[in-house]
Design a protein around this motif. Sequence first.
Motif, short mmCIF file in Angstrom:
data_model
loop_
_atom_site.label_atom_id
_atom_site.label_comp_id
_atom_site.label_asym_id
_atom_site.label_seq_id
_atom_site.Cartn_x
_atom_site.Cartn_y
_atom_site.Cartn_z
N LEU A 464 0.81 -1.21 0.00
CA LEU A 464 0.00 0.00 0.00
C LEU A 464 0.85 1.27 0.00
O LEU A 464 0.53 2.25 -0.68
CB LEU A 464 -0.94 -0.02 1.21
CG LEU A 464 -2.08 1.00 1.20
CD1 LEU A 464 -2.97 0.79 -0.01
CD2 LEU A 464 -2.91 0.88 2.49
N GLY A 465 1.94 1.26 0.72
CA GLY A 465 2.80 2.44 0.76
C GLY A 465 3.41 2.74 -0.59
O GLY A 465 3.56 3.91 -0.98
N GLN A 467 2.06 1.85 -3.47
CA GLN A 467 0.93 2.35 -4.27
C GLN A 467 0.78 3.85 -4.08
O GLN A 467 0.59 4.61 -5.03
CB GLN A 467 -0.37 1.65 -3.86
CG GLN A 467 -0.44 0.17 -4.14
CD GLN A 467 -1.72 -0.43 -3.61
OE1 GLN A 467 -2.80 0.19 -3.67
NE2 GLN A 467 -1.63 -1.63 -3.05
N GLN A 468 0.84 4.27 -2.81
CA GLN A 468 0.66 5.69 -2.50
C GLN A 468 1.72 6.54 -3.19
O GLN A 468 1.40 7.57 -3.82
CB GLN A 468 0.74 5.90 -0.99
CG GLN A 468 0.75 7.36 -0.57
CD GLN A 468 0.94 7.51 0.93
OE1 GLN A 468 0.03 7.22 1.69
NE2 GLN A 468 2.11 7.95 1.34
N THR A 469 2.98 6.13 -3.13
CA THR A 469 4.07 6.89 -3.73
C THR A 469 3.86 7.05 -5.24
O THR A 469 3.98 8.15 -5.79
CB THR A 469 5.41 6.19 -3.47
OG1 THR A 469 5.61 6.08 -2.06
CG2 THR A 469 6.56 6.97 -4.08
N LEU A 472 0.42 9.13 -6.09
CA LEU A 472 0.49 10.58 -5.82
C LEU A 472 1.32 11.30 -6.88
O LEU A 472 0.99 12.41 -7.30
CB LEU A 472 1.06 10.83 -4.43
CG LEU A 472 0.14 10.43 -3.25
CD1 LEU A 472 0.80 10.74 -1.93
CD2 LEU A 472 -1.22 11.13 -3.35
N PHE A 492 -6.34 4.80 -8.60
CA PHE A 492 -6.29 5.83 -7.56
C PHE A 492 -7.49 5.69 -6.60
O PHE A 492 -7.34 5.81 -5.38
CB PHE A 492 -6.29 7.22 -8.21
CG PHE A 492 -6.09 8.36 -7.25
CD1 PHE A 492 -4.82 8.76 -6.89
CD2 PHE A 492 -7.18 9.02 -6.69
CE1 PHE A 492 -4.64 9.82 -6.00
CE2 PHE A 492 -7.01 10.07 -5.80
CZ PHE A 492 -5.75 10.46 -5.45
N TRP A 495 -6.93 2.65 -4.37
CA TRP A 495 -5.96 2.99 -3.32
C TRP A 495 -6.61 3.87 -2.27
O TRP A 495 -6.41 3.68 -1.07
CB TRP A 495 -4.75 3.72 -3.94
CG TRP A 495 -3.96 4.43 -2.89
CD1 TRP A 495 -3.08 3.87 -2.01
CD2 TRP A 495 -4.03 5.82 -2.56
NE1 TRP A 495 -2.58 4.83 -1.16
CE2 TRP A 495 -3.14 6.04 -1.48
CE3 TRP A 495 -4.74 6.91 -3.08
CZ2 TRP A 495 -2.96 7.31 -0.90
CZ3 TRP A 495 -4.55 8.16 -2.51
CH2 TRP A 495 -3.67 8.36 -1.44
N TRP A 496 -7.37 4.86 -2.66
CA TRP A 496 -8.04 5.78 -1.71
C TRP A 496 -8.91 4.99 -0.73
O TRP A 496 -8.86 5.24 0.49
CB TRP A 496 -8.88 6.77 -2.52
CG TRP A 496 -9.62 7.79 -1.68
CD1 TRP A 496 -10.76 7.58 -0.98
CD2 TRP A 496 -9.26 9.14 -1.47
NE1 TRP A 496 -11.17 8.72 -0.35
CE2 TRP A 496 -10.24 9.72 -0.62
CE3 TRP A 496 -8.21 9.96 -1.91
CZ2 TRP A 496 -10.19 11.05 -0.21
CZ3 TRP A 496 -8.17 11.28 -1.50
CH2 TRP A 496 -9.15 11.80 -0.66
N ALA A 499 -6.83 3.00 1.66
CA ALA A 499 -6.09 3.82 2.62
C ALA A 499 -6.98 4.53 3.63
O ALA A 499 -6.63 4.64 4.81
CB ALA A 499 -5.23 4.85 1.87
N GLN A 503 -9.72 0.41 5.81
CA GLN A 503 -8.38 0.18 6.35
C GLN A 503 -8.28 -1.21 6.95
O GLN A 503 -9.14 -1.66 7.70
CB GLN A 503 -8.07 1.22 7.43
CG GLN A 503 -8.04 2.65 6.90
CD GLN A 503 -7.72 3.63 8.01
OE1 GLN A 503 -6.88 3.35 8.86
NE2 GLN A 503 -8.41 4.75 8.05
N LEU A 513 2.52 2.85 5.16
CA LEU A 513 1.66 4.02 5.03
C LEU A 513 1.37 4.60 6.42
O LEU A 513 0.90 3.89 7.31
CB LEU A 513 0.34 3.62 4.34
CG LEU A 513 -0.66 4.74 4.13
CD1 LEU A 513 -0.12 5.73 3.09
CD2 LEU A 513 -1.99 4.17 3.66
#
Length: 522
Positions: A464-465, A467-469, A472, A492, A495-496, A499, A503, A513
């Motif tokens: 997940l972390g 994915q976030q990088t 974004l 996106f 992922w939203w 996150a 959760q 994350l």
Amino acid sequence: MAAENMLKSREISTMIKQGFISDPTLSLSPSRLVVSRVSPSSSPSRTLPLPPLSSPPPHLASDSTRTSTTLFDMMSEEQQRESKLGDENRRRLQERVYRVLAEAPFTNPNWCGSGDVKLTVSGQDGFKVSMNVDRKVLAVQSRFFAEKLRRDGPVSHNVEICDCDDVEVYVETVILMYSDDLGKKLIREHVVKVLGLLKVSVAIMFDEGIKACLEYLEAVPWTEEEEEKVILLLSELHLHESASRVLQRISVEPSTSSPATPDDIFLRLLTCVLQGKDDKARREMKTLISRLLREDSSNHRNLYSNRIDVSRATLYHLCHRCLTSLILCLSEVTSTDENRPNRGDLMKEISREADSMQWIVDILIDKRIGDEFVKLWADQKELAVLHSKIPTMYRHEISKITAQLCIAIGRGQILVPKDIRLTLLSTWLEALYDDFGWMKRASRSIDKKLIEDGLSQTILTLPLGQQQTILLKWFDRFLNKGDDCPNIQGAFEIWWRRAFIRQYTGEQENSELQITVYDSSN
């Protein structure tokens, strides 16, 4: 038990009527041949069986009366249609057989033969035809008849061949015994007809007929459907050496020299395609080879259980060759003056080598052996740097390779560890973003949505972390580039939700994350 058997028989008969299973009484399996010989001086007749090619099919019990009037009416109508069709087929068979007999030597009034054998051929449907033929001809031509008709003195014989698959073929085989040039008689016949003549010739040990049929089959072209029938029949008849010449066109003879291995041949063919000069012919051969490599042995009804395929080693050898050529071309382009005369040719060579690599990668994915290539491509840091230094109009073909891999990973056609997936995106994602607009405009074969879905799914397989990088950064880029950047807002959104909405509550201290929740009441 009797009632249960009757019920099962009724169910099977119903399934036959409704077309769910075939009626074995209509099977075209090899017939049971029976020869009966009766001489005028012998009272009881004797039945002499010819060794059968297969047993006759069993007859199923007839269907019982139906309680449903509607179903009974439907069955009656179906039986009437089948009866009419059967009558029509029988009429046509009779016409064909009578036309064949009209040209037979022994039906000619001027024929000087003895006609001392009355030969009757009957089919499984009851249709039969009788011929007055000559014992001498039958005995000379057929070892089977020579044994069965062995008798001293002027004795007449009645011979009946029962339960034939095809009465017409049996009649034509007998007529062939009167021919001085069997090969000429077979000219313009269909392969399937000659296979039928061959089967009967083997059954009655008509050696000249067997020889003529095999010579015909060796010389005449076959369709693929006919080829399967030839192979199947010859394997059933066990003619061995006699049939070896016929089968040479589909088998490889042992050689004392060092023959080329299948992999050598595959390598030669694939290399020829990659090095071809004519672009149109090259595209056609790429399509042809891909289709042939994709064919599954099950398409051939399991006749070819020893199917040979191109090896993993051969395909990866070509991959490394293309990759080396690609790096050399890029290195030469980036190190030469922009005004150099042959620079344009080098640019075209880059597109060509990238196109070759795409083709090999497609084959790897189709063969489910693309995992090694994902790691190989992910590690091409030098190539990625060189890629960024040449014009997009030439380099975008290279980014298509990354798109291929993302689509395959997103579909689950390639399975590699997350570290390799992350390295792939770290090395090539920016290049894919940069070239995406050109990829869409320059090639009609590009499916924009397919690439976006594949890229989305690949990103969403990462932790997940990570994915976030990635997402974004994409968010910023998309706002500035618009349609020239892949639209992966579906990824996106997922992922939203992962996150911020759904959760995962297990062991979050290990999560990369970091999410901080503030209490607004304080």
